[in-house]
Design a protein around this motif. Structure first.
Motif, PDB file in Angstrom:
ATOM      1  N   ASP A 141       0.362  -1.002   0.073  1.00 38.43           N
ATOM      2  CA  ASP A 141       0.002   0.227   0.194  1.00 38.43           C
ATOM      3  C   ASP A 141       0.727   1.597  -0.277  1.00 38.43           C
ATOM      4  O   ASP A 141      -0.238   2.526  -0.006  1.00 38.43           O
ATOM      5  N   LEU A 142       2.159   1.276  -0.306  1.00 38.38           N
ATOM      6  CA  LEU A 142       2.942   1.939   0.170  1.00 38.38           C
ATOM      7  C   LEU A 142       3.899   2.245  -1.103  1.00 38.38           C
ATOM      8  O   LEU A 142       4.948   1.986  -1.792  1.00 38.38           O
ATOM      9  N   PRO A 143       2.933   3.548  -2.371  1.00 39.96           N
ATOM     10  CA  PRO A 143       3.383   3.546  -3.717  1.00 39.96           C
ATOM     11  C   PRO A 143       4.818   4.460  -3.846  1.00 39.96           C
ATOM     12  O   PRO A 143       5.151   5.663  -2.712  1.00 39.96           O
ATOM     13  N   GLY A 144       6.112   3.961  -4.487  1.00 34.96           N
ATOM     14  CA  GLY A 144       7.180   3.935  -5.167  1.00 34.96           C
ATOM     15  C   GLY A 144       8.501   3.615  -3.578  1.00 34.96           C
ATOM     16  O   GLY A 144       8.679   3.965  -3.875  1.00 34.96           O
ATOM     17  N   VAL A 145       7.130   2.625  -2.773  1.00 39.48           N
ATOM     18  CA  VAL A 145       8.901   2.152  -2.028  1.00 39.48           C
ATOM     19  C   VAL A 145       9.681   0.787  -2.141  1.00 39.48           C
ATOM     20  O   VAL A 145       8.724   0.039  -2.777  1.00 39.48           O
ATOM     21  N   LEU A 146      11.046   0.885  -2.702  1.00 41.71           N
ATOM     22  CA  LEU A 146      10.968  -0.586  -3.478  1.00 41.71           C
ATOM     23  C   LEU A 146      11.698  -0.745  -1.207  1.00 41.71           C
ATOM     24  O   LEU A 146      12.925  -0.360  -0.902  1.00 41.71           O
ATOM     25  N   ALA A 147      11.912  -2.181  -1.566  1.00 48.06           N
ATOM     26  CA  ALA A 147      12.858  -2.127   0.014  1.00 48.06           C
ATOM     27  C   ALA A 147      13.638  -4.018  -0.618  1.00 48.06           C
ATOM     28  O   ALA A 147      13.440  -4.597  -1.586  1.00 48.06           O
ATOM     29  N   VAL A 148      15.193  -3.566   0.050  1.00 50.09           N
ATOM     30  CA  VAL A 148      16.040  -4.584  -0.428  1.00 50.09           C
ATOM     31  C   VAL A 148      16.230  -5.390   0.268  1.00 50.09           C
ATOM     32  O   VAL A 148      16.547  -4.672   2.058  1.00 50.09           O
ATOM     33  N   ARG A 149      16.315  -6.663   0.302  1.00 46.83           N
ATOM     34  CA  ARG A 149      16.665  -8.186   0.787  1.00 46.83           C
ATOM     35  C   ARG A 149      17.848  -8.312   1.570  1.00 46.83           C
ATOM     36  O   ARG A 149      18.022  -8.348   0.006  1.00 46.83           O
ATOM     37  N   SER A 150      18.038  -8.761   2.745  1.00 48.58           N
ATOM     38  CA  SER A 150      19.617  -9.407   2.117  1.00 48.58           C
ATOM     39  C   SER A 150      19.331 -11.366   3.445  1.00 48.58           C
ATOM     40  O   SER A 150      18.714 -10.776   4.504  1.00 48.58           O
ATOM     41  N   LEU A 151      19.773 -12.077   2.389  1.00 45.80           N
ATOM     42  CA  LEU A 151      19.372 -13.142   3.827  1.00 45.80           C
ATOM     43  C   LEU A 151      21.089 -13.544   4.540  1.00 45.80           C
ATOM     44  O   LEU A 151      21.425 -14.798   4.286  1.00 45.80           O
ATOM     45  N   THR A 152      21.735 -12.666   3.823  1.00 44.89           N
ATOM     46  CA  THR A 152      23.548 -12.822   4.487  1.00 44.89           C
ATOM     47  C   THR A 152      23.813 -13.144   5.337  1.00 44.89           C
ATOM     48  O   THR A 152      24.525 -13.699   6.190  1.00 44.89           O
ATOM     49  N   LYS A 153      23.014 -11.707   6.409  1.00 42.04           N
ATOM     50  CA  LYS A 153      22.762 -11.487   7.798  1.00 42.04           C
ATOM     51  C   LYS A 153      23.414 -13.225   8.480  1.00 42.04           C
ATOM     52  O   LYS A 153      23.943 -13.379   9.586  1.00 42.04           O
ATOM     53  N   LEU A 154      21.774 -13.254   8.936  1.00 38.45           N
ATOM     54  CA  LEU A 154      21.570 -14.026  10.096  1.00 38.45           C
ATOM     55  C   LEU A 154      21.408 -15.692   9.333  1.00 38.45           C
ATOM     56  O   LEU A 154      22.096 -16.314  10.290  1.00 38.45           O
ATOM     57  N   VAL A 213      14.903  -7.780  -4.358  1.00 37.10           N
ATOM     58  CA  VAL A 213      14.436  -6.328  -4.092  1.00 37.10           C
ATOM     59  C   VAL A 213      12.564  -6.803  -4.401  1.00 37.10           C
ATOM     60  O   VAL A 213      12.231  -7.396  -5.352  1.00 37.10           O
ATOM     61  N   VAL A 214      11.769  -5.610  -3.429  1.00 34.36           N
ATOM     62  CA  VAL A 214      10.261  -5.783  -3.845  1.00 34.36           C
ATOM     63  C   VAL A 214       9.874  -4.564  -3.725  1.00 34.36           C
ATOM     64  O   VAL A 214      10.178  -3.533  -3.067  1.00 34.36           O
ATOM     65  N   GLY A 215       9.252  -4.734  -4.783  1.00 36.68           N
ATOM     66  CA  GLY A 215       8.378  -3.425  -4.748  1.00 36.68           C
ATOM     67  C   GLY A 215       7.223  -3.389  -6.183  1.00 36.68           C
ATOM     68  O   GLY A 215       6.960  -4.154  -6.471  1.00 36.68           O
ATOM     69  N   PRO A 216       7.075  -1.995  -6.317  1.00 35.62           N
ATOM     70  CA  PRO A 216       5.916  -1.596  -7.113  1.00 35.62           C
ATOM     71  C   PRO A 216       6.902  -2.673  -8.651  1.00 35.62           C
ATOM     72  O   PRO A 216       7.439  -2.571  -8.641  1.00 35.62           O
ATOM     73  N   PRO A 217       5.280  -2.909  -9.352  1.00 35.32           N
ATOM     74  CA  PRO A 217       6.215  -3.336 -10.790  1.00 35.32           C
ATOM     75  C   PRO A 217       7.016  -2.682 -11.693  1.00 35.32           C
ATOM     76  O   PRO A 217       7.666  -3.209 -11.906  1.00 35.32           O
ATOM     77  N   ASP A 218       6.100  -1.804 -12.163  1.00 35.81           N
ATOM     78  CA  ASP A 218       7.211  -0.871 -12.604  1.00 35.81           C
ATOM     79  C   ASP A 218       8.191  -0.197 -12.276  1.00 35.81           C
ATOM     80  O   ASP A 218       9.238  -0.726 -13.579  1.00 35.81           O
TER      81      ASP A 218
END
Length: 587
Positions: free
Chosen positions: A430-443, A454-459
């Protein structure tokens, strides 16, 4: 900010001033002698925002003092100030210079006035941007007086440039960053790999590295970031590699380079290696390395983890690749990097030649971000959640408050795996224009494999996918992403995060029992610690403990270190060492 007439430098300077978020004071040293010039001056005044203040004076040092601490001073322009200063000394541009001694006195007077000016800047919490022409690029001066003007102008610009955080050349409305001269064998940070710090030049001609970090509370000449913080570089595309000399070296320094042999590693914030079941699955996948990587299953699994379709997810070669891809593809007009934080996003923006500003968190507010501190003009905002190295977890409402039409908000969630609810902002469609960058290396202990997404709006995700090289994520990394984002891995993720949280709580309690330290709550596998005295990391090295330097994070200095949460015995050893250090310091 240098440039020829009508190069666009005044407009660029004005946008920087407005983006600073500080009260703007324009210093206008000009004498009006004809109607056309009077109209020109009036147009400039009318173009300025009504809330800007204007000082019409030739005393630049006094103007800085009059502007006061906390302001952005825009000197428009050096050329008119210089011409009037020379003429007041009896030297007239374009005429013969009758007396060589008068020429020397005039030139020395200019330099003395500029030194008083830069001294006034250094004494206050104030940002200053000087607009100057560059007559040496134009037609050769005709007479002795005109040649004198070009000579003195060059000396004046070099004097200001030596004191400035950055020097910019504007051509046709485009900006080129002018690099300081660095001797062979010396890094841009002013150190030699073999000999350590390089001796400073003589006072008055100090050539500070353009992007070197400055201490908290100091002033900057030429920057538009908060006090003591240089701006993100404005740099053209040069064809150089992204990791070339265009990036400020401290921004590229990370914990993996800060652990001398024989020292206990508290600098790298990665948990011990992957679980045996994942190692077995990776070993089995080795048999299929003859095939090209196919990221569809990994993308679908990572996207489904956050309730998204696959087209809203892009797998990346570690989170760091995402930041360099974002900078190259999105190319914002003005980026805002929230600090102290992971420095690769700013390094990537600098390397791409993009303008930006640093927004500093406030330690007195527990490092929580105030959304109003981000300039409205910023069309790209980057922040960490949980933040590295402060450990603060901004509420999702803070991210929501940053959302604007036309703005992209990039949230670095590399440490979200350590939260009770690891969905994070990545799950907020529901947050337009927000991209979340995820890492699986740390834990999961996979820093060497480089696994992220990376996940976010398809465009936006589509734009990133279209610009990246093919097969950029290897098959083993894709296997790990698919496995670790599936529902069957969630119980173990939560157990690992809970174990870290328990050790972290014990560590924080022990550190707070040591007098003389500031310690903040954290939501990842590290803790930020600050002493009242500098050199904390060096004193820990004397105890065999290698903590992460904090002075490479904008907004922090060498009084602080970031320490990884380790096993109970190691944490107790750290607490004991810090107690000894602080007790010796107070003795």
């Amino acid at each position: 900010m240098l440039g020829g007439q009508k190069s666009g430098k005044s407009g660029l300077a004005a946008r920087r001033a407005e983006a600073s978020g500080r009260p703007v004071v324009v210093v206008a040293p000009a004498v009006v002698r004809d109607e056309e010039f009077a109209a020109r001056v009036e147009r400039h005044r009318a173009d300025r925002p009504a809330h800007w203040r204007t000082l019409e004076t030739f005393d630049l040092a006094a103007a800085v003092a009059d502007a006061g601490a906390g302001t952005f001073v825009l000197v428009d322009a050096l050329d008119t100030w210089l011409a009037e200063t020379l003429e007041s000394s009896g030297v007239f541009v374009g005429d013969d210079v009758p007396d060589p001694a008068r020429r020397v006195r005039a030139e020395d007077g200019v330099v003395a006035a500029l030194r008083a000016f830069t001294g006034a800047v250094a004494a206050l919490d104030v940002d200053v941007l000087v607009i100057a022409g560059q007559p040496g690029l134009g037609v050769h001066a005709g007479g002795p007086g005109a040649r004198l003007y070009v000579d003195v102008h060059g000396r004046a610009v070099q004097s200001l440039s030596a004191a400035a955080d950055e020097a910019l050349l504007v051509v046709g409305g485009r900006v080129v960053r002018l690099e300081p001269d660095v001797p062979p064998g010396v890094s841009a940070s002013g150190t030699s790999p073999s000999s350590g710090p390089v001796a400073a030049p003589p006072a008055g001609d100090l050539a500070t590295p353009a992007d070197a970090a400055t201490p908290e509370g100091s002033s900057s000449l030429g920057g538009f970031a908060p006090p003591g913080e240089p701006t993100i570089a404005v740099r053209p595309e040069t064809g150089q590699s992204a990791a070339g000399a265009s990036v400020d070296p401290p921004l590229r320094e990370h914990g993996d380079t800060q652990v001398p042999a024989g020292m206990v590693d508290l600098a790298v914030n990665v948990q011990p290696g992957p679980p045996s079941w994942l190692a077995d699955r990776l070993a089995a996948a080795v048999r299929d390395l003859a095939a090209y990587p196919d990221d569809r299953a990994a993308r679908a699994a990572a996207a489904a983890r956050h309730g998204r379709p696959a087209e809203e997810c892009l797998v990346v070669d570690g989170a760091a690749e995402a930041f360099w891809l974002l900078a190259r593809v999105l190319r914002p007009r003005l980026a805002a990097c929230v600090h102290p934080s992971f420095t690769e996003p700013e390094a990537a923006l600098r390397a791409a030649g993009l303008p930006g500003v640093r927004v500093l968190r406030d330690a007195e507010q527990g490092w929580r971000l105030d959304p109003s501190s981000v300039p409205e003009a910023a069309d790209l905002v980057v922040l960490g959640r949980p933040d590295n190295p402060t450990g603060v977890l901004d509420p999702a409402e803070t991210v929501a408050a940053l959302v604007r039409p036309g703005r992209i908000v990039v949230v670095d969630e590399a440490f979200a795996e350590f939260l009770d609810d690891a969905d994070g902002v990545a799950g907020r469609r529901d947050l337009p224009g927000v991209l979340a960058v995820r890492s699986l290396t740390k834990l999961w202990g996979l820093a060497g494999l480089r696994v992220g997404y990376v996940v976010g709006p398809p465009d936006l995700v589509g734009r990133l996918a279209a610009e990246r090289r093919p097969w950029s994520v290897n098959s083993l990394a894709l296997t790990a992403i698919e496995a670790l984002t599936s529902p069957v891995a969630e119980d173990e993720r939560r157990a690992r995060a809970t174990a870290v949280a328990g050790l972290r709580a014990e560590l924080i309690a022990g550190l707070r029992a040591v007098g003389g330290l500031e310690v903040w709550d954290a939501h990842a596998n590290f803790v930020l610690v600050r002493s009242g005295r500098p050199g904390l990391r060096d004193r820990l090295l004397e105890h065999g403990l290698a903590a992460r330097r904090a002075d490479t994070f904008p907004g922090l200095d060498d009084r602080a270190v970031r320490v990884a949460v380790r096993d109970r015995a190691t944490n107790q050893r750290l607490i004991a060492a810090l107690r000894t250090i602080e007790e010796r310091g107070s003795a």
